[in-house]
Design an enzyme around this catalytic site. Structure first.
Site, PDB file in Angstrom:
ATOM      1  CD  GLU A 136      -2.864  -0.955  -0.153  1.00 49.29           C
ATOM      2  OE1 GLU A 136      -2.964   0.305  -0.586  1.00 49.29           O
ATOM      3  OE2 GLU A 136      -3.559  -1.966  -0.652  1.00 49.29           O
ATOM      4  CG  HIS A 139      -0.773   1.410  -4.656  1.00 50.06           C
ATOM      5  ND1 HIS A 139      -0.722   1.255  -5.790  1.00 50.06           N
ATOM      6  CD2 HIS A 139      -1.461   0.341  -3.998  1.00 50.06           C
ATOM      7  CE1 HIS A 139      -1.220   0.001  -6.036  1.00 50.06           C
ATOM      8  NE2 HIS A 139      -1.795  -0.502  -4.939  1.00 50.06           N
TER       9      HIS A 139
HETATM   10 ZN    ZN Z   1      -2.606  -2.640  -4.613  1.00 52.01          ZN
END
Ligand code: ZN
Length: 276
Positions: A136, A139
């Site tokens: 995460e 990203h």
């Molecule tokens: Zn992802």
């Protein structure tokens, strides 16, 4: 990043529309625009607004037990320390959403990472949780959501947003992210990139970098056989391609790390299970 003339041309045209660009050029132009136009403080502002939306309109509730939140924060800190080197001006924040039935995690602009208690319950060891959190954070590091915004709303609208000229659009985007997460859905190539960050940061933190792989495989095996909602799997299909990509990346970059931390996650899962 060195950008050849064609990308600049595409970007210049992008003030109207990204016409005449290949898909790859379009992605490169939008990534450049995201990095150039959406400042860290813009992202922070958007992330803060999404958080308010989640709390007030989506009625998201967080785990309050400090034994659990402190534990998750420690795991997050171990991997986020490497992400924050790449985006040092963001304030990395991690919230544990109280929802044992949902296996999910997501990151919004401004380095706000959310993980559901259901994901903690579904993981078998800390390396799997670390892999998801690191994925995460990838990203955010790679500006994926910021680029999705440009793709969805156009360069002009996002420029106005960045200049503070369109507060109603800011509110609209925040509400949209909080309500349906479409803007947080990423392309397969972005997912591969985030997987690479996930494996790399996990390894740098001393975790077994294969945590992400074993977690994907387990979710896939469980899918349809449990009452838990596999939300993370629906945004992150555990295809053979994907597993192969991560495995190859780990081998090619000699990523090491052996810490699994199953014994540290186990009491946290017990605590979560007994509170419901
Ligand atoms: Zn992802």
């Amino acid at each position: 990043m060195v950008i050849g003339k064609p990308q600049w041309l595409c970007l210049a045209m992008g003030t109207l529309a990204l016409v005449g660009c290949s898909a790859q050029q379009r992605i490169q132009a939008e990534t450049l625009a995201a990095k150039t136009l959406i400042s860290d403080s813009d992202e922070e502002q958007l992330g803060q607004q999404v958080k308010q939306e989640l709390e007030q309109n989506q009625h998201v509730r967080y785990i309050q037990d400090p034994a659990i939140t402190g534990y998750v924060q420690n795991v997050g800190n171990r991997v986020f320390q490497f992400a924050s080197k790449e985006r040092p001006n963001l304030h990395w924040q991690l919230q544990v959403i109280d929802d044992p039935k949902t296996v999910n995690a997501f990151a919004t602009p401004g380095a706000y990472v959310y993980v559901y208690s259901g994901l903690l319950l579904a993981a078998d060891n800390e390396a799997e949780l670390a892999g998801v959190l690191a994925h995460e954070s990838g990203h955010v590091v790679a500006h994926h959501t910021a680029r999705n915004l440009i793709d969805a709303y156009g360069l002009q609208a996002i420029t106005a947003l960045a200049l503070g000229k369109n507060p109603s659009l800011l509110a609209q985007i925040a509400a949209s992210i909080a309500a349906n997460g479409t803007l947080l859905a990423h392309s397969r190539s972005d997912e591969n990139e985030a997987d690479e960050y996930g494996a790399r940061y996990s390894s740098m933190a001393g975790y077994d970098p294969r945590g992400l792989v074993t977690f994907f495989q387990k979710l896939q095996a469980k899918e349809g056989k449990t009452s838990q909602v596999m939300a993370w799997l629906s945004d992150h299909p555990a295809t053979p391609d994907r597993i192969a990509h991560i495995t190859r990346f780990i081998a090619e970059h000699n990523l090491s790390g052996s810490d699994l931390g199953a014994e540290r996650l186990a009491p946290i899962k017990q605590r979560l299970a007994s509170s419901h």
